[in-house]
Write a protein that holds these residues in place. Structure first.
Motif, PDB file in Angstrom:
ATOM      1  N   ILE A 285       0.860  -1.184   0.000  1.00 20.76           N
ATOM      2  CA  ILE A 285       0.000   0.000   0.000  1.00 20.76           C
ATOM      3  C   ILE A 285       0.893   1.229   0.000  1.00 20.76           C
ATOM      4  O   ILE A 285       1.669   1.433   0.934  1.00 20.76           O
ATOM      5  N   PRO A 286       0.828   2.057  -1.037  1.00 18.37           N
ATOM      6  CA  PRO A 286       1.673   3.258  -1.060  1.00 18.37           C
ATOM      7  C   PRO A 286       1.223   4.279  -0.025  1.00 18.37           C
ATOM      8  O   PRO A 286       0.119   4.199   0.529  1.00 18.37           O
ATOM      9  N   LEU A 287       2.068   5.263   0.214  1.00 21.70           N
ATOM     10  CA  LEU A 287       1.803   6.261   1.247  1.00 21.70           C
ATOM     11  C   LEU A 287       0.539   7.052   0.955  1.00 21.70           C
ATOM     12  O   LEU A 287      -0.257   7.320   1.875  1.00 21.70           O
ATOM     13  N   TYR A 288       0.315   7.426  -0.296  1.00 24.76           N
ATOM     14  CA  TYR A 288      -0.864   8.225  -0.626  1.00 24.76           C
ATOM     15  C   TYR A 288      -2.138   7.477  -0.263  1.00 24.76           C
ATOM     16  O   TYR A 288      -3.099   8.074   0.255  1.00 24.76           O
ATOM     17  N   ASN A 289      -2.190   6.186  -0.522  1.00 27.18           N
ATOM     18  CA  ASN A 289      -3.376   5.403  -0.180  1.00 27.18           C
ATOM     19  C   ASN A 289      -3.557   5.312   1.340  1.00 27.18           C
ATOM     20  O   ASN A 289      -4.698   5.325   1.836  1.00 27.18           O
ATOM     21  N   CYS A 290      -2.462   5.203   2.064  1.00 21.96           N
ATOM     22  CA  CYS A 290      -2.562   5.195   3.530  1.00 21.96           C
ATOM     23  C   CYS A 290      -3.130   6.516   4.036  1.00 21.96           C
ATOM     24  O   CYS A 290      -3.979   6.538   4.945  1.00 21.96           O
ATOM     25  N   ILE A 291      -2.676   7.627   3.443  1.00 26.13           N
ATOM     26  CA  ILE A 291      -3.175   8.938   3.862  1.00 26.13           C
ATOM     27  C   ILE A 291      -4.652   9.074   3.527  1.00 26.13           C
ATOM     28  O   ILE A 291      -5.458   9.539   4.360  1.00 26.13           O
ATOM     29  N   THR A 292      -5.044   8.656   2.320  1.00 27.20           N
ATOM     30  CA  THR A 292      -6.445   8.753   1.923  1.00 27.20           C
ATOM     31  C   THR A 292      -7.335   7.929   2.843  1.00 27.20           C
ATOM     32  O   THR A 292      -8.405   8.387   3.280  1.00 27.20           O
ATOM     33  N   GLN A 293      -6.908   6.717   3.156  1.00 27.58           N
ATOM     34  CA  GLN A 293      -7.703   5.863   4.043  1.00 27.58           C
ATOM     35  C   GLN A 293      -7.790   6.458   5.445  1.00 27.58           C
ATOM     36  O   GLN A 293      -8.847   6.393   6.095  1.00 27.58           O
ATOM     37  N   ALA A 294      -6.696   7.047   5.920  1.00 24.74           N
ATOM     38  CA  ALA A 294      -6.706   7.652   7.252  1.00 24.74           C
ATOM     39  C   ALA A 294      -7.656   8.848   7.305  1.00 24.74           C
ATOM     40  O   ALA A 294      -8.422   9.005   8.264  1.00 24.74           O
ATOM     41  N   VAL A 295      -7.628   9.684   6.272  1.00 22.50           N
ATOM     42  CA  VAL A 295      -8.506  10.866   6.250  1.00 22.50           C
ATOM     43  C   VAL A 295      -9.971  10.448   6.182  1.00 22.50           C
ATOM     44  O   VAL A 295     -10.843  11.076   6.782  1.00 22.50           O
ATOM     45  N   GLU A 296     -10.257   9.377   5.475  1.00 26.80           N
ATOM     46  CA  GLU A 296     -11.644   8.928   5.339  1.00 26.80           C
ATOM     47  C   GLU A 296     -12.158   8.222   6.588  1.00 26.80           C
ATOM     48  O   GLU A 296     -13.346   8.342   6.919  1.00 26.80           O
ATOM     49  N   ASN A 297     -11.290   7.502   7.299  1.00 27.88           N
ATOM     50  CA  ASN A 297     -11.757   6.626   8.369  1.00 27.88           C
ATOM     51  C   ASN A 297     -11.375   7.055   9.771  1.00 27.88           C
ATOM     52  O   ASN A 297     -11.920   6.523  10.737  1.00 27.88           O
ATOM     53  N   ASN A 298     -10.433   7.992   9.910  1.00 29.92           N
ATOM     54  CA  ASN A 298      -9.960   8.349  11.238  1.00 29.92           C
ATOM     55  C   ASN A 298     -11.079   8.992  12.063  1.00 29.92           C
ATOM     56  O   ASN A 298     -11.793   9.880  11.581  1.00 29.92           O
ATOM     57  N   TYR A 299     -11.224   8.551  13.317  1.00 33.82           N
ATOM     58  CA  TYR A 299     -12.315   9.041  14.155  1.00 33.82           C
ATOM     59  C   TYR A 299     -12.147  10.514  14.515  1.00 33.82           C
ATOM     60  O   TYR A 299     -13.137  11.251  14.633  1.00 33.82           O
ATOM     61  N   THR A 300     -10.931  10.962  14.715  1.00 34.65           N
ATOM     62  CA  THR A 300     -10.712  12.373  15.036  1.00 34.65           C
ATOM     63  C   THR A 300     -11.205  13.271  13.915  1.00 34.65           C
ATOM     64  O   THR A 300     -11.833  14.319  14.161  1.00 34.65           O
ATOM     65  N   ILE A 301     -10.946  12.881  12.675  1.00 39.28           N
ATOM     66  CA  ILE A 301     -11.405  13.673  11.530  1.00 39.28           C
ATOM     67  C   ILE A 301     -12.925  13.636  11.437  1.00 39.28           C
ATOM     68  O   ILE A 301     -13.574  14.655  11.139  1.00 39.28           O
TER      69      ILE A 301
ATOM     70  N   ILE B 188       0.926  -1.489  14.068  1.00 40.95           N
ATOM     71  CA  ILE B 188      -0.288  -1.300  14.873  1.00 40.95           C
ATOM     72  C   ILE B 188      -0.624   0.182  14.979  1.00 40.95           C
ATOM     73  O   ILE B 188      -1.791   0.588  14.861  1.00 40.95           O
ATOM     74  N   ARG B 189       0.390   1.026  15.189  1.00 40.67           N
ATOM     75  CA  ARG B 189       0.140   2.469  15.271  1.00 40.67           C
ATOM     76  C   ARG B 189      -0.383   3.014  13.946  1.00 40.67           C
ATOM     77  O   ARG B 189      -1.297   3.851  13.931  1.00 40.67           O
ATOM     78  N   LEU B 190       0.179   2.546  12.832  1.00 37.30           N
ATOM     79  CA  LEU B 190      -0.302   3.007  11.523  1.00 37.30           C
ATOM     80  C   LEU B 190      -1.721   2.517  11.259  1.00 37.30           C
ATOM     81  O   LEU B 190      -2.569   3.269  10.734  1.00 37.30           O
ATOM     82  N   ASN B 191      -2.012   1.279  11.616  1.00 40.12           N
ATOM     83  CA  ASN B 191      -3.375   0.757  11.436  1.00 40.12           C
ATOM     84  C   ASN B 191      -4.383   1.525  12.286  1.00 40.12           C
ATOM     85  O   ASN B 191      -5.529   1.733  11.872  1.00 40.12           O
ATOM     86  N   THR B 192      -3.958   1.961  13.469  1.00 38.35           N
ATOM     87  CA  THR B 192      -4.843   2.754  14.316  1.00 38.35           C
ATOM     88  C   THR B 192      -5.166   4.086  13.670  1.00 38.35           C
ATOM     89  O   THR B 192      -6.319   4.544  13.690  1.00 38.35           O
ATOM     90  N   LEU B 193      -4.170   4.735  13.083  1.00 41.54           N
ATOM     91  CA  LEU B 193      -4.415   6.008  12.402  1.00 41.54           C
ATOM     92  C   LEU B 193      -5.348   5.841  11.209  1.00 41.54           C
ATOM     93  O   LEU B 193      -6.183   6.714  10.933  1.00 41.54           O
ATOM     94  N   MET B 194      -5.222   4.716  10.509  1.00 44.76           N
ATOM     95  CA  MET B 194      -6.060   4.481   9.328  1.00 44.76           C
ATOM     96  C   MET B 194      -7.391   3.827   9.682  1.00 44.76           C
ATOM     97  O   MET B 194      -8.213   3.608   8.797  1.00 44.76           O
TER      98      MET B 194
END
Length: 495
Positions: free
Chosen positions: A80-96, A268-274
């Motif tokens: 999974i490239p970095l851009y996809n990780c960022i997109t998934q985090a922005v879409e799914n992160n609870y803080t956002i 685990i920390r990255l999965n939590t952010l995403m």
């Protein structure tokens, strides 16, 4: 002639090759042609005979097989490239999600309701029933009867405030500014999330490289242990070198396990952010690539113009100005237009007119002007002016701190760029030196302690190289964060 070439050390070349093949076949059978991933301290060393190679318990073999199975499954994850990780985090992160919910509330508060009239309908029905008893003194006659009255009223009232000292405009603009604050906070939260994802993502790359280096040094330690075993068996060295090789092999095995633990924790920390499954693993297969060097002047200009914290401070100053206008509005009169329609009906049998009905329209203007309010308006205006001055000072303070942080971060960024060059050279040199040291050790020209020092130098050089690259990339990401360049959208994130 070196001791390794002396005929007293080996019976003949045929016996030497046969022994090496035996050791290699035994090692491949135990470790399934993989780098050893267990702590050799559990393997027994028999001091009563010359050598007892890896008499491991059966549970340890099962542990190796289980670990290899799960490692293969994890390694099969799709990259999974970095851009996809960022997109998934922005879409799914609870803080956002929480911040966007607050933004939606602020958006709902921006309405034209301060400019609109009000229309109120009312109605009332009232009925009374009284038992009356009358006695006449002259005749002594008593009369009893029930008296019932009925009242009904209804109406519609229309009110429209035409002027209130421009307070309605101040309130409307204030809600718009609060919406801008909510949007800016959402953007800042997204930028911080992107920076955190980049931090963890690149840290995983660093840990992957450390893990690779740990595997390489472990393979060398394993080879050194086998070499020391062979030399001890043939009587060409003492047991001290063999024991030291085993200690180093144990240490490298433990270090490899710690590196794997740190790597899994980072995932685990990255999965939590995403907001992804926590057992997702081994999907970062990337390298750290730096963008072209950023220019100081352009960063300063973009920071003053697009920094999220500065933009929020500007909006705060605008809100203070609107609060001052709102406070001043009470100096002016208010003008309202009123209109209505009323209907009433009454039934009272006790009166000469038993039935009464009234209905009709009414309209007019009302003017209200507070001439003296115990100086409350003056107090509110003075406080609003002080709040505005405080907002201006706060903006200057934030601007000064941000530009100072930008200057410090840029100096760190330039220093990290310089460190990458010579740390890369050091890592390459350490790799070549370690390979040469291994060759010398096999020939018996280098002691185990000296070879261990080359191993440490190699690991430290690789770690310094990756740390310099990692720090430079983090400095780059933070500079882009401060200058407002971390924007979510198509082709807007190049990290």
């Amino acid at each position: 002639m070196t001791p390794n070439n002396s005929p007293t050390n080996y019976a003949n070349s045929h016996e030497k090759n046969m022994y090496r093949n035996t050791i290699k076949n035994y090692t491949d059978r135990i470790f399934a042609k993989r780098i050893i991933r267990v702590n050799p301290v559990f393997c027994e060393f028999n001091k009563n005979v010359k050598i007892s190679v890896y008499s491991c318990n059966s549970w340890l073999k099962i542990l190796v097989l289980i670990f290899s199975f799960f490692y293969n499954v994890a390694s099969a994850q799709e990259a999974i490239p970095l851009y996809n990780c960022i997109t998934q985090a922005v879409e799914n992160n609870y803080t956002i999600k929480i911040q966007r919910n607050q933004e939606a509330i602020a958006s709902n508060n921006v309405t034209v309701s301060p400019f609109l009239p009000s229309l109120v309908a009312s109605g009332r029905q009232n009925q009374t029933s009284n038992q009356n008893k009358i006695s006449y003194a002259d005749t002594g006659e008593t009369i009893s009867y029930n008296l019932t009255t009925d009242n009904l009223s209804a109406g519609v009232a229309f009110n429209w405030r035409l002027f209130d000292g421009l307070a309605m405009f101040a309130d409307y603009n204030r809600q718009r500014e609060l919406l801008s604050v909510a949007k800016q906070e959402s953007e800042l939260a997204i930028e911080l999330l992107i920076a955190n994802v980049c931090n963890v993502y690149y840290n995983i790359i660093v840990l992957e490289n450390r893990l690779t280096a740990a595997k390489y040094t472990l393979s060398l330690s394993q080879e050194r242990y086998m070499q020391a075993t062979a030399m001890y068996t043939l009587g060409s060295s003492s047991g001290l070198d063999l024991r030291q090789a085993k200690i180093d092999l144990n240490a490298d095995s433990s270090k490899l396990m710690r590196q794997e633990e740190e790597l899994r924790n980072a995932y685990i920390r990255l999965n939590t952010l995403m907001n992804a499954p926590l057992d997702k693993f081994a999907y970062v297969q990337d390298s750290i690539a730096l963008l072209p060097k950023m220019e100081r002047e352009k960063l300063n200009s973009r920071t003053l113009q697009y920094n999220s914290t500065l933009l929020a401070a500007r909006i705060g100053k605008n809100i203070s100005e609107l609060d001052l206008k709102n406070a001043r509005s009470t100096w002016f009169p208010t003008l309202d237009f009123n209109a209505g329609y009323n209907y009433s009906w009454a039934d009272n049998p006790s009166l000469s007119i038993t039935n009464n009905q009234v209905n009709g329209l009414n309209w007019g203007f009302s003017l209200s002007w507070t001439l003296f309010d115990r100086l409350e308006t003056n107090r509110k205006v003075k406080n609003a002016k002080l709040e505005l001055k405080g907002s201006e000072l706060n903006y200057q303070l934030i601007e000064n701190e941000i530009m100072s942080d930008l200057a410090l971060l840029y100096n760190t960024y330039e220093n990290n760029l310089l460190m990458i060059t010579f740390e890369t050279e050091s890592a390459e040199t350490a790799q070549q030196t370690l390979d040469a040291a291994m060759a010398r050790y096999k020939l018996g020209n280098l002691s185990g302690i000296e070879f261990r020092e080359y191993q440490r130098n190699y690991l430290e050089a690789v770690d310094r190289k990756m740390l310099a690259l990692y720090q430079a990339k983090l400095s780059e990401v933070n500079l882009r964060l401060m200058s407002g360049e971390l924007v979510v959208g198509t082709d807007t994130i190049a990290l």
